[in-house]
Motif scaffolding. Structure first.
Motif, PDB file in Angstrom:
ATOM      1  N   ARG A  91      -7.753  27.520  46.588  1.00 48.67           N
ATOM      2  CA  ARG A  91      -6.617  27.519  45.223  1.00 48.67           C
ATOM      3  C   ARG A  91      -4.815  27.661  46.779  1.00 48.67           C
ATOM      4  NH1 ARG A  91      -7.633  30.539  40.891  1.00 48.67           N
ATOM      5  NH2 ARG A  91      -9.755  31.529  42.283  1.00 48.67           N
ATOM      6  N   LYS A  92      -4.734  28.129  47.705  1.00 50.61           N
ATOM      7  CA  LYS A  92      -3.263  27.932  47.948  1.00 50.61           C
ATOM      8  C   LYS A  92      -2.803  27.338  48.587  1.00 50.61           C
ATOM      9  CE  LYS A  92      -1.020  30.013  52.241  1.00 50.61           C
ATOM     10  NZ  LYS A  92      -1.387  31.294  53.442  1.00 50.61           N
ATOM     11  N   SER A  93      -4.451  26.163  48.694  1.00 48.66           N
ATOM     12  CA  SER A  93      -3.890  24.473  49.279  1.00 48.66           C
ATOM     13  C   SER A  93      -3.449  23.624  48.117  1.00 48.66           C
ATOM     14  CB  SER A  93      -4.548  23.789  49.974  1.00 48.66           C
ATOM     15  OG  SER A  93      -4.537  22.215  49.884  1.00 48.66           O
TER      16      SER A  93
ATOM     17  N   GLU B  28      -2.132  25.474  44.917  1.00 50.01           N
ATOM     18  CA  GLU B  28      -0.396  26.164  45.137  1.00 50.01           C
ATOM     19  C   GLU B  28       0.618  25.537  45.375  1.00 50.01           C
ATOM     20  OE1 GLU B  28      -0.864  30.373  45.422  1.00 50.01           O
ATOM     21  OE2 GLU B  28      -2.053  30.316  43.522  1.00 50.01           O
ATOM     22  N   VAL B  29       0.426  24.960  47.221  1.00 46.12           N
ATOM     23  CA  VAL B  29       0.989  24.656  47.645  1.00 46.12           C
ATOM     24  C   VAL B  29       1.523  23.144  47.364  1.00 46.12           C
ATOM     25  CG1 VAL B  29       2.008  23.991  50.359  1.00 46.12           C
ATOM     26  CG2 VAL B  29       0.592  25.767  50.005  1.00 46.12           C
ATOM     27  N   ASN B  30       0.674  22.237  47.206  1.00 46.76           N
ATOM     28  CA  ASN B  30       0.747  20.847  46.417  1.00 46.76           C
ATOM     29  C   ASN B  30       1.143  20.589  45.735  1.00 46.76           C
ATOM     30  OD1 ASN B  30       0.304  17.939  46.310  1.00 46.76           O
ATOM     31  ND2 ASN B  30      -1.799  17.966  46.588  1.00 46.76           N
ATOM     32  N   ILE B  31       0.873  21.622  44.919  1.00 44.39           N
ATOM     33  CA  ILE B  31       1.832  21.478  43.462  1.00 44.39           C
ATOM     34  C   ILE B  31       3.661  21.346  43.361  1.00 44.39           C
ATOM     35  CG2 ILE B  31       1.962  22.734  41.471  1.00 44.39           C
ATOM     36  CD1 ILE B  31      -0.241  23.408  41.015  1.00 44.39           C
ATOM     37  N   THR B  32       4.308  22.774  44.481  1.00 47.72           N
ATOM     38  CA  THR B  32       5.308  23.017  44.728  1.00 47.72           C
ATOM     39  C   THR B  32       6.266  21.854  45.642  1.00 47.72           C
ATOM     40  OG1 THR B  32       4.884  25.105  45.190  1.00 47.72           O
ATOM     41  CG2 THR B  32       6.685  24.062  46.434  1.00 47.72           C
ATOM     42  N   GLU B  33       5.171  20.988  46.280  1.00 44.96           N
ATOM     43  CA  GLU B  33       5.726  19.145  46.889  1.00 44.96           C
ATOM     44  C   GLU B  33       5.782  18.681  46.393  1.00 44.96           C
ATOM     45  OE1 GLU B  33       2.671  19.327  50.607  1.00 44.96           O
ATOM     46  OE2 GLU B  33       3.883  21.117  51.217  1.00 44.96           O
TER      47      GLU B  33
ATOM     48  N   GLN C 171      -2.860  19.274  35.665  1.00 39.36           N
ATOM     49  CA  GLN C 171      -3.303  19.514  36.427  1.00 39.36           C
ATOM     50  C   GLN C 171      -3.684  19.994  37.262  1.00 39.36           C
ATOM     51  OE1 GLN C 171      -3.667  15.779  39.088  1.00 39.36           O
ATOM     52  NE2 GLN C 171      -1.481  14.752  38.167  1.00 39.36           N
ATOM     53  N   GLY C 172      -2.461  21.061  37.591  1.00 37.99           N
ATOM     54  CA  GLY C 172      -2.683  22.272  38.107  1.00 37.99           C
ATOM     55  C   GLY C 172      -3.903  23.615  37.546  1.00 37.99           C
ATOM     56  N   ASN C 173      -3.114  23.705  36.357  1.00 40.34           N
ATOM     57  CA  ASN C 173      -3.791  24.776  35.589  1.00 40.34           C
ATOM     58  C   ASN C 173      -5.506  24.382  35.533  1.00 40.34           C
ATOM     59  OD1 ASN C 173      -1.509  26.091  34.913  1.00 40.34           O
ATOM     60  ND2 ASN C 173      -0.867  25.236  32.742  1.00 40.34           N
TER      61      ASN C 173
ATOM     62  N   LYS D   4      -5.704  19.293  44.842  1.00 38.75           N
ATOM     63  CA  LYS D   4      -4.420  18.611  44.950  1.00 38.75           C
ATOM     64  C   LYS D   4      -4.066  17.851  43.698  1.00 38.75           C
ATOM     65  CE  LYS D   4      -6.631  16.664  49.493  1.00 38.75           C
ATOM     66  NZ  LYS D   4      -6.595  14.630  50.253  1.00 38.75           N
ATOM     67  N   VAL D   5      -2.868  17.742  43.437  1.00 40.00           N
ATOM     68  CA  VAL D   5      -2.278  16.510  42.280  1.00 40.00           C
ATOM     69  C   VAL D   5      -1.620  15.778  42.798  1.00 40.00           C
ATOM     70  CG1 VAL D   5      -2.110  19.534  41.162  1.00 40.00           C
ATOM     71  CG2 VAL D   5      -0.376  18.059  42.455  1.00 40.00           C
TER      72      VAL D   5
END
Length: 725
Positions: free
Chosen positions: A236-238, A240-245, A355-357, A426-427
């Motif tokens: 889940r943390k990965s 969130e980081v992927n969405i931000t990047e 995708q994140g949601n 991943k997204v």
């Protein structure tokens, strides 16, 4: 294994529904227990499957409803002991079953199922009639000192009654009837004659061995079960980081494209100022020359030169207006592209958020599954540990078979690794589309003979020339011979917007001045290749033109309206302003692979004929085929599915590895025209412009055409002929 009863939490023997001590506890296959009256409504309202209220595991509904589930005798005995312990702690006065007096009782006989006083306790143990009760009497002092074990409690219980003869105690078990307790008479002479009969001690030992093996296998999965929430949290943390990047990367692409727009806007403003300065300079020079000439002329001709000055100023004003109009159009175009770019940014962000949601929701569902799995795991371990600690043979043969069955599914669930959590972290989204791409925009023309002077015609050429038009050189210019023809491929922004053409005789590209060329192409005409502009596409209409990628051929036009036939033979009728010309240029017309690749991506359409010029998977250099469909989901690359003539079948290829041949492949029976003189052994087979028919296909490069002069067919290159319109 001798666990003391005080070690078990009291609420372990409470019903999860009514939160009170179990009353006639029923055991579900998942090993969760409920009061018969509490779970009965859940069973009655179920159809074919019963869902456990705690862990949500489903099981088949018994034919006789709630009574089809086993009664948990072990739990019922422990609950009976807990209630006995509460009575002793409260020092309640009870009626002695021996003397019938209301006294402080000293023991409880599990065989008589009643309390006895201290005096009757001694008689009960020594009397000949009740001497066999001694092993089933529990002194209340053993309850008070809190050292009673499940094993000791199990030894106090009397063997269960025979299921067929309640007045007799069970001595053996019928394995075929689910370890049913029976007497010897039933096993040898009555209902269970011929069944598999086992002694209770032997059967209990076997069942204990099975459950101990299952418990060992389950404990091996303890780390996997309890470590899964940590893996889930890390994934889940990965995510969130992927969405931000991903958002940061898209924002960077957006800023880069906006920078291109700003740079192009600055170029346009600077170019406009440069043109106006040049016009002002020419105006000053012309006016100054005319004034000097007027001073030298006689006064009688002053009116003539005044008129010339006025004409010069009017011409300059017209040119300024034209440049203002062009600059306004450029600004409108840049504004539209900026708006389109912002919409792409919004769509990309929306896609990433969606995708994140979705992935976060899936993580929540997996977390719930993990919680239920841990609950089932802990419940199973607690129940099995409790049963094993009792060391009661009858409890073992009654409960352990079901626990062994439940352990198999629980072990399978515990082994699950859930590999999909890596993909859920991943997204993906497509890249921002570049704002500039080559695009043809032809326009109808007027012949040179319709103008009175070269200056008027030069002004017309500047205003109407478009990419894709054909020009003829009127006088030799910078290496281009007089009479050479070429296609306009772009304009030189740094050289007065003069056209850059691909010249036939020169065999390359070169910029020429507007004053040295004339337009010979008639724009969109019968035979031109066109497709609908996106603003004119109506997806609800049943016509090929509803697909903006479809390219058709103009079959009729009156200068305002036109009729177009698409590859599926469907007709479209409408305004010329609703279509755009598609120029099928050869790869040799471009300076590098990158420019041609961008042209293919912008021009390619359904049904077009293509050739492979770079190996791409199953497609080899020289293969020809027809475009079936396209997929632009791959960032930066358009994938095209082509039906290849050789080796047959359909295969995907990248747009950067193919070149466009035409609207369709030539086939046997097509009427074709020679693009050049075709000779063999010194004789001319076909003169340029002559027509003939294709009689056979040799391979992807050669075909046979009919040669009337010799009464036979001759082999020519596809590149030497074209479809006759």
């Amino acid at each position: 294994m001798a666990a003391q009863l005080v070690e078990l939490e009291e609420n372990f023997f409470n019903c999860p529904i009514c939160l009170d001590s179990f009353k006639d506890p029923k055991l579900l296959p998942c090993l969760h227990r409920y009061c018969r009256g509490c779970v009965k409504p859940e069973v009655d309202k179920s159809d074919d499957k019963v869902k456990c209220p705690l862990c949500k595991q489903e099981c088949d509904k018994p034919t006789d409803g709630v009574d089809g589930f086993k009664t948990d005798f072990h739990t019922r005995n422990v609950v009976e002991y807990i209630q006995l312990k509460k009575s002793v702690a409260a020092e309640e006065v009870r009626k002695c079953i021996g003397c019938s007096n209301e006294l402080q009782v000293a023991a409880f006989c599990f065989k008589c199922r009643g309390f006895i006083c201290r005096k009757c306790h001694e008689i009960h143990e020594n009397s000949g009639m009740t001497r066999d009760h001694k092993e089933h009497i529990l002194a209340l002092k053993d309850v008070k000192d809190k050292h009673l074990t499940l094993e000791k409690l199990g030894s106090l219980k009397e063997a269960p009654s025979c299921s067929e003869h309640p007045e007799k105690l069970a001595e053996i078990c019928c394995v075929d009837c689910d370890n049913l307790p029976i007497c010897v008479v039933c096993g040898q002479y009555e209902n269970h004659k011929g069944h598999t009969i086992r002694g209770v001690r032997e059967l209990a030992a076997e069942e204990r061995k099975k459950i101990e093996h299952s418990m060992k296998a389950l404990r091996e999965q303890d780390g996997n079960v309890r470590g899964f929430p940590a893996k889930l949290a890390e994934a889940r943390k990965s995510l969130e980081v992927n969405i931000t990047e991903t958002k940061a990367r898209i924002r960077s692409q957006y800023n880069k494209e906006v920078g291109k727009l700003n740079e192009k806007e600055r170029e346009s403003v600077g170019l406009l100022a440069k043109h106006k300065a040049e016009i002002d300079r020419k105006e000053r020079e012309v006016v100054a020359d005319l004034n000097r000439q007027r001073e030298r002329e006689l006064k009688t001709v002053n009116d003539k030169y005044d008129k010339c000055v006025s004409e010069a100023k009017a011409k300059a004003a017209d040119e300024r207006g034209g440049k203002d109009t062009a600059a306004s159009k450029t600004k409108d175009m840049l504004t539209k592209k900026r708006s389109y770019l912002e919409n792409e940014l919004s769509d990309s962000f929306s896609s990433v958020d969606h995708q994140g949601n979705t992935n976060m929701k899936t993580f929540g569902e997996l977390s719930d599954q993990s919680t239920h799995r841990i609950q089932r795991y802990d419940n199973f371990v607690a129940v099995v540990t409790s049963v094993l600690a009792s060391r009661d043979h009858w409890t073992d043969v009654s409960c352990l078979p079901d626990m062994n069955v439940s352990s198999k599914q629980l072990i399978e669930d515990a082994k699950k690794e859930f590999p999909e959590i890596a993909a859920l972290s991943k997204v993906t989204t497509k890249a921002i589309t570049p704002v500039f791409a080559p695009k043809a925009n032809p326009s109808p023309i007027i012949n040179r003979d319709d103008f009175k002077s070269d200056a008027d015609y030069e002004k017309y050429v500047k205003e109407h020339l478009r990419i894709g038009m054909t020009l003829r050189c009127r006088k030799a210019n910078q290496g281009v011979q007089e009479g050479d023809t070429g296609k306009v491929i772009e304009f030189d922004w740094w050289n007065n917007l003069n056209p850059i053409c691909q010249w036939q005789r020169l065999g390359g590209t070169l910029v020429v001045s507007y004053s040295d060329v004339e337009i010979v192409d008639q724009g969109i005409r019968v035979g031109s290749k066109v497709r609908l502009q996106r603003s004119a596409v109506n997806p609800s209409r049943d016509q090929e033109g509803g697909n903006p990628r479809s390219v058709g051929r103009v079959t009729a036009t009156d200068g305002k309206n036109c009729t177009v036939v698409f590859p599926t033979k469907k007709q479209w009728k409408g305004l010329l302003s609703d279509v755009e010309q598609v120029l099928l240029l050869r790869r040799s017309a471009f300076q590098d692979d990158g420019s041609y690749s961008a042209y293919v991506r912008d021009t390619i359409g359904d049904g077009m004929a293509v050739r492979c010029y770079k190996h791409d998977g199953m497609a080899r250099v020289g293969y020809t085929g027809r475009v079936i469909r396209m997929d632009d989901s791959d960032l930066g690359q358009l994938r095209i599915e082509v039906g290849w003539q050789r080796p047959g079948g359909t295969h995907w290829a990248k747009h950067s590895n193919i070149e466009i041949l035409g609207l369709r492949l030539l086939s046997v029976g097509d009427t074709v025209r020679a693009k050049e003189d075709i000779t063999a052994y010194g004789a001319t087979l076909l003169a340029k412009g002559d027509t003939t028919k294709i009689t056979g296909i040799v391979d992807s490069r050669w075909c046979n055409v009919h040669f009337a002069g010799r009464g036979r067919s001759w082999t020519v290159l596809f590149s030497q002929i074209e479809l006759s319109s």
